[in-house]
Scaffold this motif. Structure first.
Motif, PDB file in Angstrom:
ATOM      1  N   ARG A 179     -41.121 -92.105  -8.097  1.00 14.82           N
ATOM      2  CA  ARG A 179     -40.697 -93.496  -7.842  1.00 14.82           C
ATOM      3  C   ARG A 179     -39.459 -93.861  -8.644  1.00 14.82           C
ATOM      4  NH1 ARG A 179     -41.769 -97.949 -10.739  1.00 14.82           N
ATOM      5  NH2 ARG A 179     -43.355 -96.861 -11.979  1.00 14.82           N
ATOM      6  N   LEU A 180     -39.444 -93.508  -9.925  1.00 18.68           N
ATOM      7  CA  LEU A 180     -38.338 -93.921 -10.786  1.00 18.68           C
ATOM      8  C   LEU A 180     -37.053 -93.143 -10.501  1.00 18.68           C
ATOM      9  CD1 LEU A 180     -40.407 -94.356 -14.057  1.00 18.68           C
ATOM     10  CD2 LEU A 180     -39.400 -96.180 -12.671  1.00 18.68           C
ATOM     11  N   VAL A 181     -37.186 -91.873 -10.148  1.00 17.84           N
ATOM     12  CA  VAL A 181     -35.999 -91.103  -9.751  1.00 17.84           C
ATOM     13  C   VAL A 181     -35.439 -91.669  -8.442  1.00 17.84           C
ATOM     14  CG1 VAL A 181     -35.157 -88.857  -8.943  1.00 17.84           C
ATOM     15  CG2 VAL A 181     -36.590 -88.988 -10.993  1.00 17.84           C
ATOM     16  N   GLU A 182     -36.312 -92.066  -7.528  1.00 16.36           N
ATOM     17  CA  GLU A 182     -35.853 -92.707  -6.285  1.00 16.36           C
ATOM     18  C   GLU A 182     -35.125 -94.010  -6.606  1.00 16.36           C
ATOM     19  OE1 GLU A 182     -39.202 -93.240  -3.701  1.00 16.36           O
ATOM     20  OE2 GLU A 182     -38.914 -91.304  -2.714  1.00 16.36           O
ATOM     21  N   ASN A 183     -35.648 -94.768  -7.560  1.00 17.00           N
ATOM     22  CA  ASN A 183     -34.970 -95.996  -7.977  1.00 17.00           C
ATOM     23  C   ASN A 183     -33.575 -95.698  -8.517  1.00 17.00           C
ATOM     24  OD1 ASN A 183     -37.231 -97.466  -7.289  1.00 17.00           O
ATOM     25  ND2 ASN A 183     -37.844 -97.931  -9.401  1.00 17.00           N
ATOM     26  N   MET A 184     -33.487 -94.648  -9.328  1.00 13.01           N
ATOM     27  CA  MET A 184     -32.200 -94.266  -9.884  1.00 13.01           C
ATOM     28  C   MET A 184     -31.218 -93.871  -8.785  1.00 13.01           C
ATOM     29  SD  MET A 184     -30.090 -91.480 -10.664  1.00 13.01           S
ATOM     30  CE  MET A 184     -31.168 -90.052 -10.652  1.00 13.01           C
ATOM     31  N   GLU A 185     -31.687 -93.068  -7.829  1.00 15.16           N
ATOM     32  CA  GLU A 185     -30.829 -92.625  -6.728  1.00 15.16           C
ATOM     33  C   GLU A 185     -30.357 -93.818  -5.897  1.00 15.16           C
ATOM     34  OE1 GLU A 185     -29.611 -89.782  -6.276  1.00 15.16           O
ATOM     35  OE2 GLU A 185     -30.873 -88.324  -7.300  1.00 15.16           O
ATOM     36  N   GLU A 186     -31.256 -94.778  -5.679  1.00 15.50           N
ATOM     37  CA  GLU A 186     -30.884 -95.969  -4.915  1.00 15.50           C
ATOM     38  C   GLU A 186     -29.848 -96.790  -5.680  1.00 15.50           C
ATOM     39  OE1 GLU A 186     -32.983 -99.912  -2.907  1.00 15.50           O
ATOM     40  OE2 GLU A 186     -34.172 -98.118  -3.300  1.00 15.50           O
ATOM     41  N   ASN A 187     -30.042 -96.917  -6.986  1.00 13.11           N
ATOM     42  CA  ASN A 187     -29.066 -97.632  -7.808  1.00 13.11           C
ATOM     43  C   ASN A 187     -27.695 -96.984  -7.739  1.00 13.11           C
ATOM     44  OD1 ASN A 187     -31.000 -99.465  -8.651  1.00 13.11           O
ATOM     45  ND2 ASN A 187     -31.296 -98.554 -10.672  1.00 13.11           N
ATOM     46  N   VAL A 188     -27.670 -95.653  -7.850  1.00  8.95           N
ATOM     47  CA  VAL A 188     -26.397 -94.925  -7.829  1.00  8.95           C
ATOM     48  C   VAL A 188     -25.693 -95.119  -6.491  1.00  8.95           C
ATOM     49  CG1 VAL A 188     -25.346 -92.633  -7.869  1.00  8.95           C
ATOM     50  CG2 VAL A 188     -27.054 -93.240  -9.583  1.00  8.95           C
ATOM     51  N   LYS A 189     -26.452 -95.024  -5.397  1.00 11.69           N
ATOM     52  CA  LYS A 189     -25.836 -95.224  -4.072  1.00 11.69           C
ATOM     53  C   LYS A 189     -25.256 -96.618  -3.941  1.00 11.69           C
ATOM     54  CE  LYS A 189     -28.633 -91.890  -1.470  1.00 11.69           C
ATOM     55  NZ  LYS A 189     -29.661 -91.713  -0.414  1.00 11.69           N
ATOM     56  N   ASN A 190     -25.982 -97.608  -4.439  1.00 13.54           N
ATOM     57  CA  ASN A 190     -25.521 -98.982  -4.288  1.00 13.54           C
ATOM     58  C   ASN A 190     -24.367 -99.324  -5.222  1.00 13.54           C
ATOM     59  OD1 ASN A 190     -26.962-100.108  -2.106  1.00 13.54           O
ATOM     60  ND2 ASN A 190     -28.801-100.299  -3.355  1.00 13.54           N
ATOM     61  N   ILE A 191     -24.343 -98.739  -6.415  1.00  9.23           N
ATOM     62  CA  ILE A 191     -23.194 -99.028  -7.279  1.00  9.23           C
ATOM     63  C   ILE A 191     -21.953 -98.283  -6.784  1.00  9.23           C
ATOM     64  CG2 ILE A 191     -24.653 -99.554  -9.279  1.00  9.23           C
ATOM     65  CD1 ILE A 191     -23.775 -96.890 -10.516  1.00  9.23           C
ATOM     66  N   ASP A 192     -22.145 -97.132  -6.151  1.00 10.72           N
ATOM     67  CA  ASP A 192     -21.015 -96.455  -5.506  1.00 10.72           C
ATOM     68  C   ASP A 192     -20.429 -97.343  -4.403  1.00 10.72           C
ATOM     69  OD1 ASP A 192     -21.080 -94.210  -7.086  1.00 10.72           O
ATOM     70  OD2 ASP A 192     -22.215 -92.984  -5.666  1.00 10.72           O
ATOM     71  N   LYS A 193     -21.325 -97.969  -3.615  1.00  8.78           N
ATOM     72  CA  LYS A 193     -20.865 -98.878  -2.566  1.00  8.78           C
ATOM     73  C   LYS A 193     -20.219-100.114  -3.183  1.00  8.78           C
ATOM     74  CE  LYS A 193     -20.367-100.308   1.660  1.00  8.78           C
ATOM     75  NZ  LYS A 193     -21.514-100.631   2.548  1.00  8.78           N
ATOM     76  N   ALA A 194     -20.784-100.581  -4.300  1.00  8.88           N
ATOM     77  CA  ALA A 194     -20.205-101.734  -4.987  1.00  8.88           C
ATOM     78  C   ALA A 194     -18.773-101.438  -5.444  1.00  8.88           C
ATOM     79  CB  ALA A 194     -21.073-102.120  -6.189  1.00  8.88           C
ATOM     80  N   LYS A 195     -18.546-100.225  -5.890  1.00 14.73           N
ATOM     81  CA  LYS A 195     -17.201 -99.831  -6.322  1.00 14.73           C
ATOM     82  C   LYS A 195     -16.217 -99.915  -5.158  1.00 14.73           C
ATOM     83  CE  LYS A 195     -14.649 -95.888  -8.223  1.00 14.73           C
ATOM     84  NZ  LYS A 195     -14.744 -94.483  -8.683  1.00 14.73           N
ATOM     85  N   LEU A 196     -16.637 -99.441  -3.984  1.00 12.44           N
ATOM     86  CA  LEU A 196     -15.771 -99.501  -2.798  1.00 12.44           C
ATOM     87  C   LEU A 196     -15.504-100.951  -2.388  1.00 12.44           C
ATOM     88  CD1 LEU A 196     -17.333 -96.629  -0.628  1.00 12.44           C
ATOM     89  CD2 LEU A 196     -15.207 -96.554  -1.956  1.00 12.44           C
ATOM     90  N   LEU A 197     -16.554-101.766  -2.391  1.00  9.66           N
ATOM     91  CA  LEU A 197     -16.398-103.161  -2.011  1.00  9.66           C
ATOM     92  C   LEU A 197     -15.535-103.917  -3.020  1.00  9.66           C
ATOM     93  CD1 LEU A 197     -20.041-103.962  -0.811  1.00  9.66           C
ATOM     94  CD2 LEU A 197     -18.004-103.656   0.613  1.00  9.66           C
ATOM     95  N   SER A 198     -15.681-103.568  -4.292  1.00 12.22           N
ATOM     96  CA  SER A 198     -14.871-104.185  -5.335  1.00 12.22           C
ATOM     97  C   SER A 198     -13.389-103.940  -5.085  1.00 12.22           C
ATOM     98  CB  SER A 198     -15.274-103.631  -6.702  1.00 12.22           C
ATOM     99  OG  SER A 198     -14.415-104.097  -7.712  1.00 12.22           O
ATOM    100  N   THR A 199     -13.067-102.744  -4.622  1.00  7.48           N
ATOM    101  CA  THR A 199     -11.675-102.419  -4.293  1.00  7.48           C
ATOM    102  C   THR A 199     -11.180-103.299  -3.150  1.00  7.48           C
ATOM    103  OG1 THR A 199     -11.981-100.123  -5.011  1.00  7.48           O
ATOM    104  CG2 THR A 199     -10.104-100.578  -3.587  1.00  7.48           C
ATOM    105  N   GLU A 200     -12.041-103.535  -2.170  1.00 13.09           N
ATOM    106  CA  GLU A 200     -11.670-104.412  -1.055  1.00 13.09           C
ATOM    107  C   GLU A 200     -11.421-105.839  -1.538  1.00 13.09           C
ATOM    108  OE1 GLU A 200     -14.187-104.264   2.372  1.00 13.09           O
ATOM    109  OE2 GLU A 200     -14.475-102.094   2.233  1.00 13.09           O
ATOM    110  N   TYR A 201     -12.292-106.323  -2.429  1.00 14.01           N
ATOM    111  CA  TYR A 201     -12.111-107.675  -2.971  1.00 14.01           C
ATOM    112  C   TYR A 201     -10.768-107.777  -3.699  1.00 14.01           C
ATOM    113  CZ  TYR A 201     -17.237-107.843  -2.378  1.00 14.01           C
ATOM    114  OH  TYR A 201     -18.511-107.776  -1.885  1.00 14.01           O
ATOM    115  N   GLU A 202     -10.464-106.749  -4.501  1.00 11.19           N
ATOM    116  CA  GLU A 202      -9.220-106.752  -5.274  1.00 11.19           C
ATOM    117  C   GLU A 202      -8.008-106.717  -4.343  1.00 11.19           C
ATOM    118  OE1 GLU A 202      -5.727-105.120  -7.214  1.00 11.19           O
ATOM    119  OE2 GLU A 202      -6.931-104.042  -5.734  1.00 11.19           O
TER     120      GLU A 202
END
Length: 220
Positions: A179-202
């Protein structure tokens, strides 16, 4: 009666003999982060990593708030002045309020709408001044925070395998590890997407800044 018992025993499936603690659950469907939505991170039960994920989420969510504010200001400026874009809005105000010496002013990443001092500034013009002030603040935050967020996300991606090992070391229960490794993987995927979206905002914020610079006759 014995035949019936024999039949019942034979009908048992192999799955029923597998201990619950050793049964791996089916992979979860990860909800992908959408543009303009807040980032919610999940607990991985290792304080160092949880703190990193929370810090990234807080910084990204602040960007989302400022991106929303920027879009709202642009929309309201056009609504107030009956225009379709920022250059058109500024041109319309100069025409409509020609007696007030309207000028766009740019200093670094800060821009403003300068109006000649007078006691009777029209309400719509005052509102436009306030909207441009808020627009300047929001775009400055978006441009200034994108690099920091990118660096934080990159640092987490570099220790991905280390995080998996540490989570398993701290949490000895098999199902907890899953469960916790899945949580970590989900966090990593979403922060990777956040990085891309952050670039769009900028990029969108930089375009607003460029438009204001063009209007003010300045360069950025």
């Amino acid at each position: 009666m014995s035949a019936l018992c024999c039949c019942c025993i034979q009908s048992s499936t192999d799955d029923e003999t597998v201990p619950f603690s050793k049964s791996a659950p089916a992979p979860k469907q990860v909800k992908v982060l959408e543009k303009g939505k807040k980032l919610v991170v999940k607990n991985v039960n290792v304080k160092e990593y949880d703190d990193k994920f929370v810090e990234i989420a807080e910084l990204y969510n602040n960007q989302v708030e400022n991106y929303t504010a920027m879009k709202k200001c642009l929309f309201q400026l056009n609504e107030v002045n009956g225009t379709a874009n920022l250059p058109g809005c500024m041109e319309k105000m100069k025409e409509k309020y020609s007696d007030y010496g309207i000028q766009a002013q740019l200093k670094g990443y800060n821009f403003s709408l300068v109006v000649k001092e007078t006691e009777n500034i029209p309400e719509n013009l005052q509102e436009s001044q306030e909207l441009i002030k808020e627009l300047s603040r929001a775009t400055k935050v978006l441009i200034g925070s994108q690099t920091k967020l990118g660096g934080m996300v990159f640092s987490v991606s570099q220790i991905r395998e280390e995080m998996v090992d540490r989570i398993k070391e701290v949490n000895v229960g098999y199902l907890d590890q899953i469960r916790l490794v899945e949580n970590m993987e989900e966090n990593v995927k979403n922060i990777d997407k956040a990085k891309l979206l952050s670039t769009e905002y900028e990029q969108e914020a930089s375009e607003v800044l460029k438009e204001m610079a063009d209007i003010a006759g300045a360069t950025v």
